[in-house]
Design a protein around this motif. Structure first.
Motif, PDB file in Angstrom:
ATOM      1  N   TYR A 118      -9.707  18.791  21.386  1.00  0.00           N
ATOM      2  CA  TYR A 118      -9.055  19.069  20.099  1.00  0.00           C
ATOM      3  C   TYR A 118      -8.226  17.903  19.560  1.00  0.00           C
ATOM      4  CZ  TYR A 118     -10.357  23.976  20.665  1.00  0.00           C
ATOM      5  OH  TYR A 118     -11.062  25.148  20.806  1.00  0.00           O
ATOM      6  N   LYS A 119      -8.395  16.721  20.132  1.00  0.00           N
ATOM      7  CA  LYS A 119      -7.577  15.589  19.698  1.00  0.00           C
ATOM      8  C   LYS A 119      -7.932  15.135  18.287  1.00  0.00           C
ATOM      9  CE  LYS A 119     -10.486  11.963  21.814  1.00  0.00           C
ATOM     10  NZ  LYS A 119     -10.495  10.886  22.819  1.00  0.00           N
ATOM     11  N   LYS A 120      -7.023  14.364  17.693  1.00  0.00           N
ATOM     12  CA  LYS A 120      -7.175  13.877  16.326  1.00  0.00           C
ATOM     13  C   LYS A 120      -7.444  12.373  16.328  1.00  0.00           C
ATOM     14  CE  LYS A 120      -5.865  17.826  14.329  1.00  0.00           C
ATOM     15  NZ  LYS A 120      -6.680  18.578  13.369  1.00  0.00           N
ATOM     16  N   GLY A 129      -3.063  13.670  20.479  1.00  0.00           N
ATOM     17  CA  GLY A 129      -3.130  15.121  20.552  1.00  0.00           C
ATOM     18  C   GLY A 129      -2.248  15.655  21.658  1.00  0.00           C
ATOM     19  N   TYR A 133      -1.654  20.652  19.446  1.00  0.00           N
ATOM     20  CA  TYR A 133      -2.873  20.523  18.656  1.00  0.00           C
ATOM     21  C   TYR A 133      -3.932  21.534  19.090  1.00  0.00           C
ATOM     22  CZ  TYR A 133      -0.734  16.222  16.991  1.00  0.00           C
ATOM     23  OH  TYR A 133       0.135  15.316  16.431  1.00  0.00           O
ATOM     24  N   ARG A 142      -0.256  27.775  14.055  1.00  0.00           N
ATOM     25  CA  ARG A 142       0.671  26.646  13.944  1.00  0.00           C
ATOM     26  C   ARG A 142       2.102  27.036  14.330  1.00  0.00           C
ATOM     27  NH1 ARG A 142       1.671  21.559  12.421  1.00  0.00           N
ATOM     28  NH2 ARG A 142       3.582  21.143  11.242  1.00  0.00           N
ATOM     29  N   TYR A 376       3.773  15.627  15.470  1.00  0.00           N
ATOM     30  CA  TYR A 376       3.009  16.843  15.201  1.00  0.00           C
ATOM     31  C   TYR A 376       3.762  17.760  14.230  1.00  0.00           C
ATOM     32  CZ  TYR A 376       1.166  21.498  15.540  1.00  0.00           C
ATOM     33  OH  TYR A 376       0.679  22.738  15.196  1.00  0.00           O
TER      34      TYR A 376
END
Length: 470
Positions: A118-120, A129, A133, A142, A376
């Motif tokens: 799920y990293k960005k 991430g 995240y 969220r 984040y």
């Protein structure tokens, strides 16, 4: 402060037993079964992954990501934490530290693999991430992700860094120049200034520093431990006997639960290796790898390195000396006394130097995690002015921590760490199937002689919902 400490003690009593004991062991055992004992079955593969270069030039390698997470894991907890567990919990605490590490290795694999999935991707193509995240993307929440990020920031910037500062200065308590009303504040000020200078250089600088310092200090410390253990090798069989007999003395455990070998071993093992609390995934997400499972394997190894190697070295160094662990020697003094039986006064100096090196890497590594989670919450990297302000605040907390009471800083850290685990463990339990599929996809490609490459649809995921792996 006394009233606050009393409240923290009451909360910790319920949080660790039975809640976290059941969660930690239950989740770890579940993932051990689901991954077909990944801790042992893929141990050899981990060594191969550690030698890999990053996927792109200038990227963060698996080894560098390991060093950042190890900088936080391998710290004052490996010396003072182990000493505290022995002095307050007895010989059996070592066994329960091993259990937390062995079972927790599976949880560490799952959470770090999820962080990779799920990293960005940032504007420069680098990845980032962590649990916040994967909680937001995987669980569609969220608000819960923000709560976790706040708990991590509080735990590391306040709890763990205050504790690390205290542990470092406590190693000087046996010297003639030490004045309990003055010296802790002087040492705290020095640590705060050095940390501030380092962290104001930014995250990449932190990676470069820890990559060099952590392996060096780890090797030297283990060598010193081995010298001590080999010198007293005849005592080892009886030490093993006492560890196992004390670990299964359930009458003693349930007679004084809060200070028992089980609770002390679990607390100090968790503080040292951090398996399942959601810290290492922040570093794991930064690694440039071709498949998420690679970083899961690497972070699993970090737990082994921290507890099975370094914590065990500390425990046997102390126990083989003949110096009995008692409450009066709680903390650095026990290990210093133990080492002095072979090395004389140099034993005191060595532990002080080790604690400074281990502790400084902890202070720096911890704030790398804080950076990630502030970004984040803010949805972007904060302004330079904001970063400078909160980093200065972090440095001030280090200064304050050095002058606190030993019981307060340990119990505060236990509480904040427990809150992180309480949030993260259920989240990885729900999302763990994705990480398990990643592992089986990885092993399938390895058996085919390939360098595993992650394709989301191969594990039933829609890559349009992922950022980095599109």
């Amino acid at each position: 402060m006394e009233a606050l400490h009393g409240i923290i003690n009451v909360i910790n009593g319920y949080l660790y037993y039975p809640i976290l004991i059941i969660m930690l062991l239950g989740v770890g055992l579940y993932f051990t079964f689901k991954t077909k004992n990944v801790q042992l079955s893929q141990f050899g593969e981990t060594w191969r992954v550690l030698r890999e270069a990053p996927d792109k030039e200038g990227g963060v390698s698996s080894f560098q990501a390991l060093m950042v997470s190890t900088a936080s894991r391998v710290g004052t907890g490996n010396i003072v934490g182990v000493s505290s567990a022995l002095c307050l919990g007895g010989y059996g605490a070592v066994f329960w530290m091993w259990i937390v590490a062995i079972i927790g290795g599976a949880s560490a694999f799952i959470e770090s693999t999820l962080a990779q999935v799920y990293k960005k991707r940032d504007d420069e193509g680098n990845s980032y991430g962590g649990p916040a995240y994967y909680i937001e993307a995987g669980l569609k929440s969220r608000p819960l992700a923000i709560i976790f990020a706040i708990s991590l920031i509080t735990c590391y910037a306040v709890g763990f860094n205050m504790l690390a500062a205290f542990n470092i200065q406590s190693s000087f308590a046996g010297y003639s120049f030490y004045d309990e009303n003055v010296t802790p504040w002087i040492i705290g000020a020095i640590l705060a200034i050095l940390t501030a200078v380092t962290i104001l250089g930014g995250g990449r600088r932190i990676i470069k520093i820890t990559e060099k310092v952590v392996p060096f200090m780890g090797v030297i410390y283990v060598i010193a431990s081995l010298i001590m253990i080999i010198t007293n090798i005849t005592a080892i069989p009886s030490i093993f006997g006492k560890i196992f007999s004390d670990a299964f003395n359930f009458k003693a455990i349930f007679g004084g639960l809060a200070g028992s070998s089980m609770i002390q071993g679990v607390k100090r093992g968790l503080y040292s290796n951090e398996a399942g609390i959601g810290s290492a995934p922040n570093a794991a997400a930064a690694a440039d790898v071709s498949h998420p499972a690679k970083q899961g394997l690497v972070q699993m190894f970090s737990v082994f390195l921290d507890t099975i190697i370094i914590c065990t070295a500390t425990a046997f160094m102390g126990l083989s000396s003949g110096v009995e662990p008692v409450a009066e020697l709680n903390g650095a003094p026990y290990i210093q006394e133990a080492l002095s039986t072979l090395f004389g006064n140099f034993g005191y100096y060595f532990i002080s130097i080790s604690l400074v090196l281990f502790g400084f890497s902890t202070l720096v590594g911890n704030l790398y995690y804080v950076d990630s989670n502030i970004a984040y919450i803010n949805k972007k990297v904060p302004t330079k002015n904001f970063q400078n302000i909160y980093r200065i605040i972090c440095a001030i907390l280090i200064f304050i921590g050095a002058g606190q009471d030993i019981g307060f800083v340990w119990d505060l850290s236990d509480l904040l760490m427990g809150v992180m685990a309480f949030i993260n463990l259920p989240c990885i339990l729900v999302l763990g199937g994705i990480a398990t599929k990643c592992l089986f996809d990885y092993t399938k490609q390895r058996k085919a002689g390939q360098n595993p490459v992650f394709v989301a649809k191969e594990i039933g995921m829609d890559d349009s919902k992922l950022d980095y792996w599109k």
